[in-house]
Design a protein around this motif. Structure first.
Motif, PDB file in Angstrom:
ATOM      1  N   GLN B  98      10.660  21.215  48.631  1.00  0.00           N
ATOM      2  CA  GLN B  98      12.014  21.972  48.697  1.00  0.00           C
ATOM      3  C   GLN B  98      11.626  23.494  48.112  1.00  0.00           C
ATOM      4  O   GLN B  98      11.882  24.496  48.533  1.00  0.00           O
ATOM      5  CB  GLN B  98      12.963  21.379  48.106  1.00  0.00           C
ATOM      6  N   ASN B 100       8.872  25.046  48.089  1.00  0.00           N
ATOM      7  CA  ASN B 100       8.196  25.693  48.788  1.00  0.00           C
ATOM      8  C   ASN B 100       9.080  26.738  49.918  1.00  0.00           C
ATOM      9  O   ASN B 100       8.948  27.710  50.164  1.00  0.00           O
ATOM     10  CB  ASN B 100       7.153  24.983  49.849  1.00  0.00           C
ATOM     11  N   LEU B 101       9.920  25.769  50.300  1.00  0.00           N
ATOM     12  CA  LEU B 101      10.809  26.434  51.205  1.00  0.00           C
ATOM     13  C   LEU B 101      11.864  27.456  50.517  1.00  0.00           C
ATOM     14  O   LEU B 101      11.994  28.618  50.883  1.00  0.00           O
ATOM     15  CB  LEU B 101      11.811  25.280  51.906  1.00  0.00           C
ATOM     16  N   LEU B 118      18.366  26.322  54.919  1.00  0.00           N
ATOM     17  CA  LEU B 118      17.479  25.145  54.449  1.00  0.00           C
ATOM     18  C   LEU B 118      18.102  23.838  55.342  1.00  0.00           C
ATOM     19  O   LEU B 118      17.147  23.285  55.765  1.00  0.00           O
ATOM     20  CB  LEU B 118      17.846  25.044  52.937  1.00  0.00           C
ATOM     21  N   VAL B 121      16.441  24.205  58.671  1.00  0.00           N
ATOM     22  CA  VAL B 121      14.931  23.741  58.524  1.00  0.00           C
ATOM     23  C   VAL B 121      14.773  22.325  58.627  1.00  0.00           C
ATOM     24  O   VAL B 121      13.991  21.762  59.262  1.00  0.00           O
ATOM     25  CB  VAL B 121      14.145  24.508  57.264  1.00  0.00           C
ATOM     26  N   ARG B 132      11.289  16.119  50.559  1.00  0.00           N
ATOM     27  CA  ARG B 132      11.434  17.267  49.732  1.00  0.00           C
ATOM     28  C   ARG B 132      11.300  17.486  48.396  1.00  0.00           C
ATOM     29  O   ARG B 132      11.064  18.532  47.834  1.00  0.00           O
ATOM     30  CB  ARG B 132      12.821  17.800  49.916  1.00  0.00           C
ATOM     31  N   LEU B 147       5.964  22.698  57.302  1.00  0.00           N
ATOM     32  CA  LEU B 147       6.379  23.317  56.131  1.00  0.00           C
ATOM     33  C   LEU B 147       6.073  24.881  56.024  1.00  0.00           C
ATOM     34  O   LEU B 147       7.111  25.467  55.612  1.00  0.00           O
ATOM     35  CB  LEU B 147       5.895  22.662  54.862  1.00  0.00           C
ATOM     36  N   GLY B 150       8.538  26.355  58.738  1.00  0.00           N
ATOM     37  CA  GLY B 150       9.929  26.235  57.921  1.00  0.00           C
ATOM     38  C   GLY B 150      10.028  27.250  56.869  1.00  0.00           C
ATOM     39  O   GLY B 150      11.008  27.948  56.438  1.00  0.00           O
ATOM     40  N   ARG B 151       9.107  27.541  55.742  1.00  0.00           N
ATOM     41  CA  ARG B 151       8.920  28.456  54.897  1.00  0.00           C
ATOM     42  C   ARG B 151       9.228  29.835  55.573  1.00  0.00           C
ATOM     43  O   ARG B 151       9.915  30.560  54.738  1.00  0.00           O
ATOM     44  CB  ARG B 151       7.722  28.252  53.885  1.00  0.00           C
ATOM     45  N   MET B 154      12.701  30.491  56.434  1.00  0.00           N
ATOM     46  CA  MET B 154      13.471  30.758  55.265  1.00  0.00           C
ATOM     47  C   MET B 154      13.704  32.279  55.089  1.00  0.00           C
ATOM     48  O   MET B 154      14.468  32.728  54.235  1.00  0.00           O
ATOM     49  CB  MET B 154      13.033  30.026  54.127  1.00  0.00           C
TER      50      MET B 154
END
Ligand SMILES: Nc1ncnc2c1ncn2[C@@H]1O[C@H](COP(=O)(O)OP(=O)(O)OP(=O)(O)O)[C@@H](O)[C@H]1O
Ligand SMILES: [Mg+2]
Lengths: 300, 239
Positions: B98, B100-101, B118, B121, B132, B147, B150-151, B154
C-alpha cells in the motif's frame, strides 16, 4: 538492589541521550550512505544555543517551564537549519563524488564547526542555569531527579514522534523510499534533494535536543563536548545496525546502560572505554548490528 | 493529425565514453500504444531513462505535449502526467504494497480521487489488495510487476513508459498484464510507450513500432508491417 535501580534510572537517562544522537547518524547513513562525522557538532551547537537561550529568557523573567520548552524548540530549529546549510555547502556538491571525498568533507566540517564554536564561545566550560530543574522524587535510597524525569519525558516524546514521522507520514514514507531507491523515487515525483535536506534537519534537531539535556544534566557545556558522545552515539548506531531507526534507539539505550553499569560496578575511570569495546566487537563479530540486514522492517 | 504527446528529435546519450543512443528520433501520438523493440543492449532502457532525464541527453531534444522537457529534473515529470515503470520494476522493497502505491500518488493533493484510484488499482490487481500490508520486496516477480504498474497508475499518467513488463514472468501473468495495459489505454485514455524484448507480444499490442539497433532507430512502421517483415521475423521473432 537500590543501587542497581538507581543505576538503571541513570542508564535510561543517558541511553536516551545517545539514542537521540544515534538517530541522526543512522538516518543520514540510511539515505546517502554517509557517516556524518560532523553530526556530534550539532549536539554541541545545541548545547550552546540552549544555554544562551535559557539564560536570556530566564533573565527576561519568562517562567521556567515555558523557558525550557521555548529554548528546546528554538534550539532544535536552529540546529536543523545549521545542518541544512552544512549539507548544502559540504555534501551536496559532492553527491556524484566518491564516498571517501564526502567522508573527508564531513571531517573537515566537524573541525570547522568545532572551531567556530570555540572562537565564538571561548574555550572554557559554560555553566547551565540548573536551578530551574533542581530537586527530585525520592523512593528510599533511589532518586529520580526532576532533571532525569524531564530528560526521559522529552526523549520519549521525541522518539515516539520520530517513529510516527518516519513510519506514518507521507514525508516519512518518501524518506524511506528515497533511501531505498533514489532513481525510482524521482520517477514518482519525489525531490530527493529536499528529502535529504530534511533528513539532515531532523537528525540535527534531535541531536540539539540531546545537547541541551546533557547541558542541563551535567550543568555545563564545552566547545568540544560533541566529540566523545558523538562517537558513542555512532557506536550505538552501528550496534543497532546502521540505517535502522529502531536499532539506533535500542543501541543508544544499550550503550548508555553499559556505560553507567560499568562506571557503577567496575570503574568510572574506564566508563568511556566500554562504548568503544562494544563498537569494535560489533564491527568484528556482527558488522550488520543487532537489527541489521535481517530485520528489514525498521530500516529506513 | 494531432500533435504528438511525446517526440524525440535526434537524441544522443551515453554513459561516460560509451555512446548508447545515436540521434534517436521518434513520435508518440495521444492515445497510441507504440513499441520499441531491439536486442539486449540496443539502448531501449536508455531511451526511456533519457526521456525522464535520469540519463542526460548529450544532444537533441525531448518534447512532451509540445514542450521541451530536456534537462527538466526527473521528479517534475510525474506531475505533468509522464510516468515510467522502469526495467526490473524497482519496487521499494521495505515499503508495504500500500505504501508503494501511496508513493505513486506522492505529489497529488486530491484525497478523494486518490482513494478512488487506489480502489481502482486494487480492482485491477486484486492480489495487491490481499497483500497490501506486506513489504513490497516479499512479493513474487509477477506481483511486483503488477505493483509497479499500479504505482504508476497512481500518478494518473497521460503517458506511461513501460520497460519490459514481461521480463521473467510466466505466460499467464504476461497475458494478464498486457490485457491490463490495453484496458488502461482504451478506457482511461493513457498513451503507452512500450519497450519489449518479446517482439511478438509487443507488436500484437502496439499499433506502431520502432526497431532499435546499437543505439539507432533502424526501422519504423506499423505493427502489422513489422510483423510481416521477413528481416524482423528473422531477427526478433525467432524464425
Ligand atoms: N549504467 C550504465 N553504465 C554504463 N553503460 C551502460 C549503463 N547502462 C547501460 N549501459 C550500456 O548502454 C547500452 C544500452 O543499454 P540499455 O540498457 O539501454 O539496453 P537495452 O536495450 O535496454 O537492453 P536490455 O534489453 O538488455 O534491457 C549497452 O551497451 C549498455 O552496456
Ligand atoms: Mg533494458
Amino acid at each position: 538492589m537500590e543501587y542497581f535501580i538507581q543505576q538503571l534510572i541513570n542508564g535510561i537517562t543517558l541511553g536516551g541521550v545517545y539514542a537521540l544522537v544515534a538517530l541522526g547518524y543512522t538516518m543520514v547513513y540510511g539515505i546517502i550512505q554517509l557517516i556524518n562525522f560532523a553530526h556530534g557538532e550539532f549536539f554541541a551547537a545545541g548545547g550552546y544555543m540552549g544555554v544562551i537561550l535559557i539564560s536570556w529568557l530566564a533573565a527576561q523573567g519568562v517562567p521556567p517551564t515555558i523557558c525550557l520548552v521555548l529554548s528546546l524548540g528554538l534550539t532544535m530549529g536552529y540546529c536543523a537549519l545549521l545542518a541544512t546549510a552544512v549539507e548544502q555547502v559540504a555534501y551536496r556538491p559532492l553527491r556524484q563524488s566518491s564516498r571517501l571525498s564526502v567522508l573527508l568533507s564531513a571531517l573537515g566540517m566537524s573541525i570547522f564547526l568545532q572551531n567556530g564554536l570555540m572562537l565564538t564561545q571561548g574555550v572554557y566550560d559554560r555553566a547551565y542555569p540548573t536551578e530551574i530543574t533542581r530537586g527530585g522524587l525520592h523512593f528510599g535510597m533511589v532518586t529520580f531527579s526532576y532533571m532525569q524525569i524531564l530528560i526521559v519525558a522529552v526523549t520519549a516524546i521525541l522518539l515516539v514522534g520520530l517513529n510516527a514521522l518516519v513510519f506514518r507520514t507521507r514525508i516519512g514514507k518518501a524518506m524511506r523510499a528515497t533511501a531505498q531507491d533514489k532513481t525510482m523515487s524521482a520517477l514518482v515525483g519525489i525531490n530527493s534533494g529536499r528529502i535529504i535536506s530534511l533528513t539532515f534537519a531532523v537528525g540535527a534537531g534531535l541531536a540539539a535536543a540531546a545537547g541541551i539535556m546533557v547541558g542541563l544534566y551535567y550543568g555545563s557545556v564545552r566547545y568540544d563536548m560533541g566529540f566523545v558522545p558523538g562517537i558513542k552515539a555512532f557506536a550505538a548506531a552501528v550496534l543497532g545496525g546502521i540505517g535502522n531507526i529502531t536499532g539506533a534507539m535500542l543501541g543508544g539505550f544499550i550503550i548508555g546502560m553499559v556505560e553507567i553499569m560499568a562506571a557503577g560496578y567496575i570503574s568510572s575511570e574506564y566508563k568511556d572505554v566500554f562504548a568503544f569495546i562494544i563498537l569494535i566487537a560489533v564491527l568484528y563479530f556482527m558488522p550488520t548490528g543487532i537489527m541489521g540486514e535481517n530485520v528489514d522492517d525498521t530500516r529506513v | 493529425m494531432s500533435e504528438p504527446i511525446l517526440e524525440l528529435r535526434g537524441v544522443c546519450a551515453g554513459y561516460g565514453n560509451i555512446q548508447a543512443l545515436r540521434e534517436v528520433s521518434l513520435k508518440v501520438l495521444p492515445g497510441e500504444i507504440v513499441t520499441i523493440i531491439g536486442a539486449n543492449g540496443a539502448g531501449k532502457s536508455t531511451t526511456l531513462m533519457t526521456i525522464c532525464n535520469i540519463v542526460r541527453a548529450t544532444a537533441g531534444e525531448v518534447l512532451y505535449q509540445g514542450r521541451p522537457i530536456t534537462g527538466l529534473s526527473a521528479d517534475r515529470l510525474p506531475a505533468m502526467g509522464l510516468c515510467q515503470v522502469p526495467e526490473g520494476r524497482r519496487i521499494f522493497p521495505r515499503l508495504t504494497v500500500q505504501e508503494n502505491l501511496e508513493m505513486g500518488a506522492f505529489l497529488r493533493k486530491d484525497a478523494a480521487r486518490k482513494a478512488f484510484d487506489l480502489d481502482k488499482v486494487f480492482n485491477l490487481f486484486p492480489v495487491l489488495k490481499e497483500r497490501r500490508k506486506q513489504p513490497g520486496g516479499t512479493l513474487s516477480g509477477g506481483e511486483q510487476q503488477m505493483l509497479a504498474v499500479g504505482r504508476a497508475l497512481m500518478t494518473r499518467p497521460r503517458l506511461l513508459l513501460l520497460d519490459e513488463p514481461s521480463l521473467g514472468l510466466a505466460p499467464l501473468i504476461v497475458a494478464q498484464i498486457f490485457s491490463i495495459i490495453r484496458t488502461i489505454n482504451q478506457e482511461d485514455d493513457v498513451t503507452v510507450l512500450l519497450v519489449e524484448q518479446n517482439a511478438n507480444l509487443a507488436l500484437q499490442t502496439a499499433s506502431r513500432g520502432y526497431v532499435l539497433e546499437t543505439g539507432s532507430v533502424v526501422l519504423e512502421d506499423s505493427s502489422a508491417n513489422l510483423l510481416a517483415n521477413p528481416d524482423i521475423r528473422k531477427a526478433y521473432l525467432g524464425e
